[in-house]
Design an enzyme around this catalytic site. Structure first.
Site, PDB file in Angstrom:
ATOM      1  N   CYS A 114       0.820  -1.228   0.000  1.00  0.00           N
ATOM      2  CA  CYS A 114       0.000   0.000   0.000  1.00  0.00           C
ATOM      3  C   CYS A 114       0.848   1.270   0.000  1.00  0.00           C
ATOM      4  O   CYS A 114       0.338   2.352  -0.288  1.00  0.00           O
ATOM      5  CB  CYS A 114      -0.942   0.008   1.190  1.00  0.00           C
ATOM      6  N   HIS A 250      -3.452   7.463   2.354  1.00  0.00           N
ATOM      7  CA  HIS A 250      -3.819   6.141   1.839  1.00  0.00           C
ATOM      8  C   HIS A 250      -5.207   5.812   2.382  1.00  0.00           C
ATOM      9  O   HIS A 250      -5.500   6.057   3.557  1.00  0.00           O
ATOM     10  CB  HIS A 250      -2.789   5.109   2.292  1.00  0.00           C
ATOM     11  N   ASN A 280     -10.023   0.148  -0.368  1.00  0.00           N
ATOM     12  CA  ASN A 280      -8.558   0.226  -0.292  1.00  0.00           C
ATOM     13  C   ASN A 280      -7.977  -0.301  -1.606  1.00  0.00           C
ATOM     14  O   ASN A 280      -8.013  -1.503  -1.859  1.00  0.00           O
ATOM     15  CB  ASN A 280      -8.079  -0.617   0.896  1.00  0.00           C
TER      16      ASN A 280
END
Ligand code: UT7
Length: 323
Positions: A114, A250, A280
Site C-alpha cells: 500500500c 492512503h 482500499n
C-alpha cells in the site's frame, strides 16, 4: 535548485461497482458493519480481460493529457504495484511499450504494497532532482480483487481495484519538498500474501495463496506509525500543522484517516476521502484521491499537500508537496 513539480494527474476506475449489499450475499457481513468499521460503501472490480497494465495505461494517458505532454516526452516510468501482470517484464515496461514512451527511457516497478506509490514518488523525486530524468510518470495500479480470498469477511470487504498517475517535471519552481520512507520487515505475519515464485506454485490454488491480514493489530500499528510520520515530515521542513492545506492519505479505513487528521488538527473537510467509493486500492489509492480532488477543483496550485501511506511489509512513507 531543481524540484520535481506535479504537472498533471490522472486516474482510472474499472466500470464494475461492487456494493456492500453484494458482499452480504458472499460472506457473513452487513452493509452497516462495513460502513461503520471501515467507511466503505462500494469498490470497483476489474473486468476478466483487464489487467494491472490496462488500468495503469488509462490513468497515465489521462495524466499526460492533463500535463499537456506526449508519451515521447517521458524519460522515466516508476510503477508501484503488488499485483503486476507478469513476473517480468515489469508492468512499467509494459506501460512504456503500450503508450509508446521512448525506447531507452528508464522503467521499473516498485514493490511496497500500500506504500508503493509513495515509494515510487520518492525514487522519481530523487531521479529528477539529481538530473537523472526530466519528466516522469509515477503510477500506482492494482488489481487487488485477484489476490482476495472471497470467503474471508475480514479482508474481502476492504479492497478494490484502480489506478492513479502523476506526471512530474524538473522545474525551478518549488514542487516536492520532501519524501520520507520506512520499513519494518519484522511484522510479516500480520499482513501478507503467502506465496511467490521462488516458493513454487503449490499454494496458488484456493484461498491459501490469498491476502491474509490480522486487521485489528495492523490497525493499531498503522494509527501509531502514521501519527509519527506526520510529525517527522513537518519537522523536516520546519513547518507547522496549520501550514498543511490538504491531507491525501492512503485510503485503508476511514477511522485510520480520522485519527491522522486529528493528529494534524485538520478538519475532515481538508482531507481527501475516497475510501467510501474506492475501498482500499493499495498503491493506487493516493494518486486516485489526488486526481479526484484536482479534477473537482478542491486542490489548487500553490497549496501544501501532505501524502501518507502505510501497508504490507510493513512499509510506510510520506511526501510533502507544494502543488
Ligand atoms: O492498507 C494496508 C493496511 N491495512 C489496514 O490499515 C487495515 C487495518 N485494519 C482495519 O481496517 C480494521 O481492523 C478492520 C476493518 C479490518 C476490522 O475492524 P476492527 O474494528 O479492527 O474489527 P475486529 O477485527 O476487531 O473484529 C471485530 C468483530 C469480530 O467479531 P467478534 O470476534 O467480536 O465476534 C470479527 O469477527 O467484527 C467481526 N468482523 C466482521 N463482522 C462483520 C470482522 N470482519 C467482519 C465483517 N462483517 N466483514
Amino acid at each position: 535548485m531543481t524540484y520535481a513539480r506535479v504537472k498533471g494527474t490522472g486516474s482510472y476506475l474499472p466500470e464494475r461497482v461492487m456494493t456492500n449489499a453484494e458482499l452480504e450475499q458472499l460472506v457473513d457481513t452487513s452493509d452497516r458493519w462495513i460502513r461503520e468499521r471501515t467507511g466503505i460503501c462500494e469498490r470497483r472490480i476489474v473486468a476478466d480481460d483487464q489487467s494491472c497494465r490496462d488500468l495503469a495505461m488509462i490513468a497515465a494517458s489521462r495524466a499526460l493529457d492533463a500535463a499537456g505532454l506526449q508519451p515521447g516526452d517521458i524519460d522515466l516510468i516508476i510503477l508501484g504495484t503488488c499485483t503486476p501482470d507478469r513476473v517480468f517484464p515489469s508492468t512499467a515496461c509494459l506501460v512504456q511499450a503500450g503508450l509508446g514512451v521512448n525506447p531507452g527511457a528508464v522503467a521499473f516497478d516498485v514493490s511496497a504494497a500500500c506504500s508503493g506509490f509513495i515509494y515510487a514518488l520518492d525514487v522519481a523525486n530523487r531521479f529528477i532532482t539529481t538530473g537523472g530524468a526530466r519528466r516522469a510518470l509515477v503510477i500506482g495500479s492494482e488489481t487487488m480483487s485477484r489476490i482476495i480470498d472471497w470467503t474471508d469477511r475480514g479482508t474481502c470487504v476492504l479492497f478494490g481495484d484502480g489506478a492513479g498517475a502523476l506526471v512530474l517535471e524538473a522545474d525551478d519552481e518549488t514542487g516536492i519538498l520532501s519524501t520520507h520512507l520506512h520499513a519494518d520487515g519484522g511484522c510479516e505475519d500480520l499482513l501478507n500474501v503467502p506465496w511467490g515464485v521462488s516458493q513454487g506454485y503449490d499454494a496458488l490454488s484456493g484461498s491459501a495463496g490469498k491476502l491474509k491480514m490480522r486487521g485489528n493489530e495492523v490497525f493499531k500499528v498503522a494509527v501509531r506509525t502514521l501519527g509519527r510520520i506526520v510529525d517527522e515530515t513537518l519537522e523536516a521542513n520546519g513547518l507547522a500543522k496549520s501550514d498543511v492545506d490538504w491531507l491525501i492519505p492512503h485510503q485503508a479505513n476511514i477511522r485510520i484517516i480520522q485519527a491522522t487528521a486529528k493528529k494534524l488538527g485538520l478538519p475532515m473537510e481538508q482531507v481527501v476521502q475516497t475510501v467510501a467509493e474506492h475501498g482500499n486500492t493499495s498503491a493506487a489509492s493516493i494518486p486516485l484521491a489526488f486526481d479526484v480532488a484536482v479534477r473537482d477543483g478542491r486542490i489548487r496550485r500553490g497549496e501544501l499537500l501532505l501524502l501518507e501511506a502505510f501497508g504490507g511489509g510493513f512499509t510506510w512513507g510520506s511526501a510533502l508537496i507544494r502543488y
